[in-house]
Design an enzyme around this catalytic site. Sequence first.
Site, PDB file in Angstrom:
ATOM      1  N   ARG A  63      -7.007  -1.747 -17.290  1.00 56.27           N
ATOM      2  CA  ARG A  63      -7.074  -2.422 -18.599  1.00 56.27           C
ATOM      3  C   ARG A  63      -8.517  -2.687 -19.024  1.00 56.27           C
ATOM      4  NH1 ARG A  63      -2.115  -5.493 -20.360  1.00 56.27           N
ATOM      5  NH2 ARG A  63      -0.516  -4.129 -19.569  1.00 56.27           N
TER       6      ARG A  63
ATOM      7  N   ARG B  86      -8.262  -7.032 -24.495  1.00 57.44           N
ATOM      8  CA  ARG B  86      -8.584  -8.243 -25.256  1.00 57.44           C
ATOM      9  C   ARG B  86      -9.765  -9.053 -24.754  1.00 57.44           C
ATOM     10  NH1 ARG B  86      -2.550 -10.235 -25.143  1.00 57.44           N
ATOM     11  NH2 ARG B  86      -2.814  -9.061 -23.220  1.00 57.44           N
TER      12      ARG B  86
ATOM     13  N   ARG C   7      -8.481  -5.026 -33.216  1.00 58.64           N
ATOM     14  CA  ARG C   7      -7.081  -5.474 -33.114  1.00 58.64           C
ATOM     15  C   ARG C   7      -6.700  -6.389 -34.278  1.00 58.64           C
ATOM     16  NH1 ARG C   7      -2.736  -6.564 -33.218  1.00 58.64           N
ATOM     17  NH2 ARG C   7      -1.214  -7.232 -31.666  1.00 58.64           N
TER      18      ARG C   7
ATOM     19  N   ASP D 282      -0.061   2.885 -23.993  1.00 64.08           N
ATOM     20  CA  ASP D 282       0.740   1.931 -23.227  1.00 64.08           C
ATOM     21  C   ASP D 282       1.822   2.692 -22.476  1.00 64.08           C
ATOM     22  OD1 ASP D 282       0.957  -1.175 -23.008  1.00 64.08           O
ATOM     23  OD2 ASP D 282       2.992  -0.406 -22.940  1.00 64.08           O
TER      24      ASP D 282
ATOM     25  N   TYR E   2      12.202  -2.526 -18.259  1.00 64.94           N
ATOM     26  CA  TYR E   2      11.954  -3.040 -19.619  1.00 64.94           C
ATOM     27  C   TYR E   2      13.077  -2.645 -20.574  1.00 64.94           C
ATOM     28  CZ  TYR E   2       7.096  -4.528 -18.878  1.00 64.94           C
ATOM     29  OH  TYR E   2       5.964  -5.175 -18.465  1.00 64.94           O
TER      30      TYR E   2
HETATM   31  O1  CP3 Z   1      -7.501   0.087 -20.579  1.00 64.43           O
HETATM   32  C1  CP3 Z   1      -6.432   0.500 -20.083  1.00 64.43           C
HETATM   33  O2  CP3 Z   1      -6.062   0.265 -18.925  1.00 64.43           O
HETATM   34  C2  CP3 Z   1      -5.572   1.450 -20.921  1.00 64.43           C
HETATM   35  C3  CP3 Z   1      -4.583   0.867 -21.708  1.00 64.43           C
HETATM   36  C4  CP3 Z   1      -3.312   0.258 -21.109  1.00 64.43           C
HETATM   37  C5  CP3 Z   1      -2.620  -0.748 -21.815  1.00 64.43           C
HETATM   38  N1  CP3 Z   1      -1.445  -0.983 -21.151  1.00 64.43           N
HETATM   39  C6  CP3 Z   1      -3.093  -1.378 -23.050  1.00 64.43           C
HETATM   40  C7  CP3 Z   1      -2.471  -2.643 -23.517  1.00 64.43           C
HETATM   41  C8  CP3 Z   1      -2.571   0.565 -19.955  1.00 64.43           C
HETATM   42  C9  CP3 Z   1      -2.903   1.532 -18.819  1.00 64.43           C
HETATM   43  C10 CP3 Z   1      -1.385  -0.212 -20.002  1.00 64.43           C
HETATM   44  C11 CP3 Z   1      -0.322  -0.111 -18.998  1.00 64.43           C
HETATM   45  C12 CP3 Z   1       0.790  -1.073 -19.026  1.00 64.43           C
HETATM   46  N2  CP3 Z   1       1.434  -1.596 -20.127  1.00 64.43           N
HETATM   47  C13 CP3 Z   1       1.467  -1.530 -17.868  1.00 64.43           C
HETATM   48  C14 CP3 Z   1       1.162  -1.095 -16.456  1.00 64.43           C
HETATM   49  C15 CP3 Z   1      -0.012  -1.813 -15.893  1.00 64.43           C
HETATM   50  C16 CP3 Z   1       0.262  -3.241 -15.557  1.00 64.43           C
HETATM   51  O3  CP3 Z   1      -0.413  -4.092 -16.185  1.00 64.43           O
HETATM   52  O4  CP3 Z   1       1.083  -3.500 -14.686  1.00 64.43           O
HETATM   53  C17 CP3 Z   1       2.484  -2.409 -18.286  1.00 64.43           C
HETATM   54  C18 CP3 Z   1       3.452  -3.155 -17.397  1.00 64.43           C
HETATM   55  C19 CP3 Z   1       2.466  -2.437 -19.726  1.00 64.43           C
HETATM   56  C20 CP3 Z   1       3.409  -3.148 -20.624  1.00 64.43           C
HETATM   57  C21 CP3 Z   1       2.693  -4.068 -21.532  1.00 64.43           C
HETATM   58  N3  CP3 Z   1       1.844  -3.674 -22.534  1.00 64.43           N
HETATM   59  C22 CP3 Z   1       2.755  -5.475 -21.540  1.00 64.43           C
HETATM   60  C23 CP3 Z   1       3.583  -6.322 -20.580  1.00 64.43           C
HETATM   61  C24 CP3 Z   1       1.932  -5.914 -22.584  1.00 64.43           C
HETATM   62  C25 CP3 Z   1       1.716  -7.327 -23.063  1.00 64.43           C
HETATM   63  C26 CP3 Z   1       0.647  -7.927 -22.246  1.00 64.43           C
HETATM   64  C27 CP3 Z   1       0.220  -9.266 -22.792  1.00 64.43           C
HETATM   65  O5  CP3 Z   1      -0.430  -9.913 -21.975  1.00 64.43           O
HETATM   66  O6  CP3 Z   1       0.483  -9.575 -23.954  1.00 64.43           O
HETATM   67  C28 CP3 Z   1       1.331  -4.771 -23.174  1.00 64.43           C
HETATM   68  C29 CP3 Z   1       0.389  -4.769 -24.325  1.00 64.43           C
HETATM   69  C30 CP3 Z   1      -0.944  -4.159 -24.095  1.00 64.43           C
HETATM   70  N4  CP3 Z   1      -1.135  -2.928 -23.523  1.00 64.43           N
HETATM   71  C31 CP3 Z   1      -2.202  -4.691 -24.486  1.00 64.43           C
HETATM   72  C32 CP3 Z   1      -3.170  -3.730 -24.125  1.00 64.43           C
HETATM   73  C33 CP3 Z   1      -4.651  -3.796 -24.385  1.00 64.43           C
HETATM   74  C34 CP3 Z   1      -2.431  -6.018 -25.225  1.00 64.43           C
HETATM   75  C35 CP3 Z   1      -1.796  -5.963 -26.565  1.00 64.43           C
HETATM   76  C36 CP3 Z   1      -2.624  -6.527 -27.712  1.00 64.43           C
HETATM   77  O7  CP3 Z   1      -3.835  -6.231 -27.841  1.00 64.43           O
HETATM   78  O8  CP3 Z   1      -2.040  -7.224 -28.535  1.00 64.43           O
END
Ligand code: CP3
Length: 351
Positions: free
Chosen positions: A29, A33, A42, A79, A155
């Site tokens: 990640r 944010r 964003r 994602d 999910y």
């Molecule tokens: O920089 C990177 O790593 C690449 C981008 C990336 C994102 N999500 C961006 C993101 C990657 C590789 C992921 C993978 C992902 N997404 C996983 C596997 C990794 C892990 O963390 O276990 C999972 C389970 C998800 C599902 C997911 N996506 C969730 C649960 C959420 C909400 C998280 C939260 O805290 O709100 C997301 C959203 C998400 N994916 C964000 C980002 C930058 C934040 C969303 C936003 O900016 O509003």
Amino acid sequence: MNPTDPIQHRLCETLKGKTTDRPPIWLMRQAGRYLPEYRAIRSQVPDFMTLCKNTDLAVEITLQPLERFTLDAAIIFSDILTIPDAMGLGLTFVPGQGPVFAHPLQEASHIERLSHDVTQDLGYVFDAISHAQRALNHRVPLIGFSGSPWTLAAYMVEGQSSPDFSKALALCHDHPTLMHALLQCLADNVIAYCRAQIEAGADVIMLFDSWGGRLPDALYDAMSLAYVRMILSALHASHPNTPTILYAKVPYARALNLIDTQASAVGISHEVDLARVRTSCPNAVLQGNIDPTSLNANTSESVIQATRKCLLAQGQGPAIINLGHGIRPDARIENVHALIHTVHQYQPPTS
Ligand code: CP3
């Protein structure tokens, strides 16, 4: 170097089991944010998926952490939930709640009707990869990724994040044949999706089985690892030169199971004793393990100590420095600099 030689990137060399001047470092990640420049983009769009589906914005965000930090890889901004979205589940990200599906899988007919080939609806991911690859111009390798079938299914059945994914677990127990039909459908899609990412230019593929730890021991192999192995062997057969990284948030014994798959490297969560894994598997390529919360501290001392401990635990084995899970929104930029600096300065002990 001969100008026609391929560029020797630390990450790809390490994934092939070769030694490099220092271990490669990137952060799960790394685009997100905690970066003010990410928050600025964003805030201009209504929802997160709009960013993923806009090629120019997705490429810009992919490159953001590389402008600030000296990292050894880029990861495409996207994602894991793109596949369920393309399967028609209606994905939105609700602030403070995370991902929510408008049409979760609640009945057998929902699963039986799912499409086995959604790659044609995921062209925006492949476009982002090919454009990001052009913008990177071989600076660092580009990582493409997918969720594992189990993590995606969890999910899709639950409809949102959950502390225990109890609906998905109930489906495993009560209707295993249906759950296997869902997992197989997802595995087919993940294979096609990862292959298309490689064709678009991804240098490495990472699989996230983030919720593998939610399965009880009796179900873990059948419901998760079996499908991960299927995907890895399909990718290695069609694209033998593309390395793979397998991450799962699982305890020690299961981390050893991950190493037994064909993955080129395994991501180790921060809940696991890395030194113990290294002792059991001296030659495995191990990634990660630094506690992401160490980046939230008021001073950099914690993250420097955590990074040194990780480097020492890796010993002489092939190592990729990273966190044990994704970087948090309240991570402090100075601490990220301190982590990376500690890796760049590291001198392995001479024995
Ligand atoms: O920089 C990177 O790593 C690449 C981008 C990336 C994102 N999500 C961006 C993101 C990657 C590789 C992921 C993978 C992902 N997404 C996983 C596997 C990794 C892990 O963390 O276990 C999972 C389970 C998800 C599902 C997911 N996506 C969730 C649960 C959420 C909400 C998280 C939260 O805290 O709100 C997301 C959203 C998400 N994916 C964000 C980002 C930058 C934040 C969303 C936003 O900016 O509003």
